[in-house]
Scaffold this active site. Structure first.
Site, short mmCIF file in Angstrom:
data_model
loop_
_atom_site.label_atom_id
_atom_site.label_comp_id
_atom_site.label_asym_id
_atom_site.label_seq_id
_atom_site.Cartn_x
_atom_site.Cartn_y
_atom_site.Cartn_z
N ARG A 10 0.84 -1.20 0.00
CA ARG A 10 0.00 0.00 0.00
C ARG A 10 0.88 1.24 0.00
O ARG A 10 0.98 1.97 0.99
CB ARG A 10 -0.97 -0.03 1.17
N GLN A 51 -1.09 2.22 -6.05
CA GLN A 51 -2.53 2.41 -5.88
C GLN A 51 -3.33 1.85 -7.05
O GLN A 51 -4.41 1.31 -6.87
CB GLN A 51 -2.84 3.89 -5.69
N ASP A 85 -4.00 -1.78 -6.46
CA ASP A 85 -4.51 -2.14 -5.14
C ASP A 85 -5.91 -2.75 -5.27
O ASP A 85 -6.92 -2.06 -5.12
CB ASP A 85 -4.53 -0.91 -4.24
N SER A 104 -8.33 -2.46 -2.21
CA SER A 104 -9.07 -1.20 -2.12
C SER A 104 -10.19 -1.15 -3.14
O SER A 104 -11.28 -0.65 -2.84
CB SER A 104 -8.11 -0.02 -2.32
N TYR A 137 -3.50 -0.13 7.77
CA TYR A 137 -4.68 -0.52 8.54
C TYR A 137 -4.55 0.05 9.95
O TYR A 137 -3.45 0.33 10.43
CB TYR A 137 -4.81 -2.05 8.62
#
Length: 523
Positions: free
Chosen positions: A121, A126, A129, A132, A230
């Site tokens: 991450r 991104q 990802d 996500s 997280y």
């Protein structure tokens, strides 16, 4: 080289790892694309759509045999893993911490495995990802599922038939799924509350129209970056305060959406049995952490239950699959971006660069070796942002002293500017003719009065820059109108040019202002 996407073997999985559009993009990277017959039908992509995009439709056995790269959604079954061949690359969700046997099989087959759930991450990753991407869909779908079971409007209404109060929604956890749920709930008109152990996300929550639920707890500061983006596990004291706050809110909340989950850990219990019993009949709980036990104490995995007091608890674990078309589009884009990194030359040849942070972080097995767990990435995680320090609150006496000091400073500045201006005017008056000074004084006074009048108009009607430029242009156009009838040709030309340019500026300013105001008006 060839890249193929097989049909998912799980009966409740409707997603597919390749769409007709992503196949076109993969072809630009130099790959030949294969798809198993019927693989995309559940997501709304028939075989004809793939064929028109240049994809070869083959049987499942042929795909595993011919493809150099196999792209899947869910982790392979043992039988599928045994189909992997020497040097073949598998890209899919894999969850290596919970699938040691699968890693051993892939190692034995000398296959290279890239786990989409292990993509670091970091900012550069991104676009790959997939966690996500799927969490975003899950958060949106959770609100839709809640609305389907709620039985009332989200937004408040006042009609001839009666008044309908707006629904009150609490979202626990403000990660990707939580923020998606917040955005959907607020857009539907619900009064939305949100909680997260990371106080730095309060601004994001409030910017989306929800209210952040603060705890009266001294050590509420959490390090959200400690576990790769997280939220870090909370202390027992913090958890007790958190449950106390939820217990206080439970009787007033209509819909609860819980999203608190860290991969490879059991979900923390955040909504207890007694909280469920406090809720009104018809209330709904959607538990996005049901796969790891659930955040609600009464959640049952893959089931929807109704409690004796009429509260519906939804524990589905396939929210992205329930929106298969959208999920497949986003996931196939994640796969395509991963392949772009694996194919820097765009020549259809995989270059598995283990020095690349993203590729190394996602690689589970490589050349007959298990490479999990990966080393930490060389760059910081996306969520590794230092929390902003709260400004120190001033006492009433300190506030008063600060205001007095600011007033004195502002007064001193203004008096100084007036004194300097007066001195300059006197200096000009010593050498300038009397006629010039009369015109000059009128000009200064008109500028001052015009500035004060325009500047005091509310800035919600126009920007300060437009206000000042329009005031100056008005002064210019008045002066030019007075001189346009001059006997001197040069003065007349300059006056006409001044009128033209000032007119463009004034009317253009009003036009731009009108367009700006229209942005805030409902059609």
């Amino acid at each position: 080289m060839k890249i193929g996407a097989p049909k998912e073997s799980a009966s409740d999985e409707a997603r597919v790892a390749m769409t007709p559009q992503s196949a076109k993009d993969l072809a630009k990277l130099g790959y030949d694309c294969l798809i198993q017959k019927g693989a995309g039908e559940s997501a709304g992509f028939d075989d004809a759509a793939y064929e028109s995009a240049g994809v070869t439709v083959v049987s499942g056995a042929a795909l595993w045999k011919e493809a150099d790269v196999v792209a899947k959604v869910r982790p392979p079954t043992d039988a599928e893993a045994k189909k992997l061949k020497d040097g073949q690359t598998l890209i899919s969700f894999f969850y290596p911490a919970a699938n040691e046997k699968l890693m051993d099989i892939a190692k034995g087959q000398n296959a290279n495995v890239i786990a989409m759930d292990m993509v670091p991450r970091i900012s550069r990753a991104q676009k790959m990802d997939a966690l996500s991407s799927m969490a975003n869909i899950a958060g949106y779908r959770a609100v839709i599922e809640a609305g389907n079971n709620f039985g009332r409007f989200f937004t408040g209404q006042v009609t001839a038939a009666g008044k309908v109060p707006p629904a009150k929604v609490l979202v626990v956890g403000a990660g990707v799924a939580g923020l998606a749920a917040i955005g959907t709930a607020t857009s539907l008109g619900a009064i939305t509350y949100a909680f997260d152990v990371r106080p730095e996300v309060a601004e994001q929550i409030e910017s989306m129209g929800a209210e952040f639920v603060f705890l009266d707890f001294e050590d509420a500061q959490q390090d959200g970056a400690a576990t790769g983006g997280y939220a870090a596990p909370s202390s027992p004291e913090f958890q007790a305060k958190q449950l106390e706050k939820f217990r206080e809110m439970a009787p007033d909340i209509d819909i609860v959406i819980t999203t608190a989950l860290i991969p490879n850990r059991d979900a923390p219990i955040l909504w207890t049995k007694d909280m469920v019993e406090m809720m009104k009949p018809g209330s709904v709980i959607v538990d996005l952490a049901a796969e790891r036990g659930g955040n609600c104490e009464l959640t049952k995995k893959d089931e929807k239950i109704v409690t004796p007091n009429g509260v519906t608890i939804v524990g589905y674990t396939d929210f992205p699959s329930r929106m298969a078309a959208q999920s497949s589009l986003l996931y196939s884009n994640n796969i395509r971006h991963m392949m772009a990194d694996l194919t820097p030359e765009k020549d259809g040849q995989v270059a598995h660069n283990m020095e690349d942070d993203v590729i190394r972080g996602a690689t589970v097995t490589y050349k007959g070796e298990i490479t999990y767990p990966p080393p930490p990435p060389k760059v910081a995680a996306i969520a590794a942002q230092p929390a902003k320090e709260k400004p120190k609150e001033l006492t009433p006496e300190e506030k008063r002293a600060a205001e007095v000091a600011a007033f004195k400073k502002e007064t001193t500045t203004q008096v100084g500017l007036i004194a300097v201006g007066a001195a300059l005017i006197l200096a000009v008056g010593l050498v300038a003719p009397a006629s010039f000074m009369q015109h000059f004084i009128v000009f200064v006074l008109s500028v001052f009065v015009g500035f004060q009048v325009i500047w005091n108009v509310s800035h919600s009607l126009h920007t300060p820059l437009m206000a000042v430029t329009n005031a100056i242009s008005s002064i210019i156009i008045l002066g030019a109108l007075m001189q346009v009838g001059s006997s001197s040709f040069i003065i007349m030309v300059l006056a006409a040019a001044g009128i033209l340019m000032a007119s463009v500026n004034i009317f253009g300013g009003f036009l731009v202002t009108r367009r700006m105001l229209a942005m805030f008006q409902k059609s």
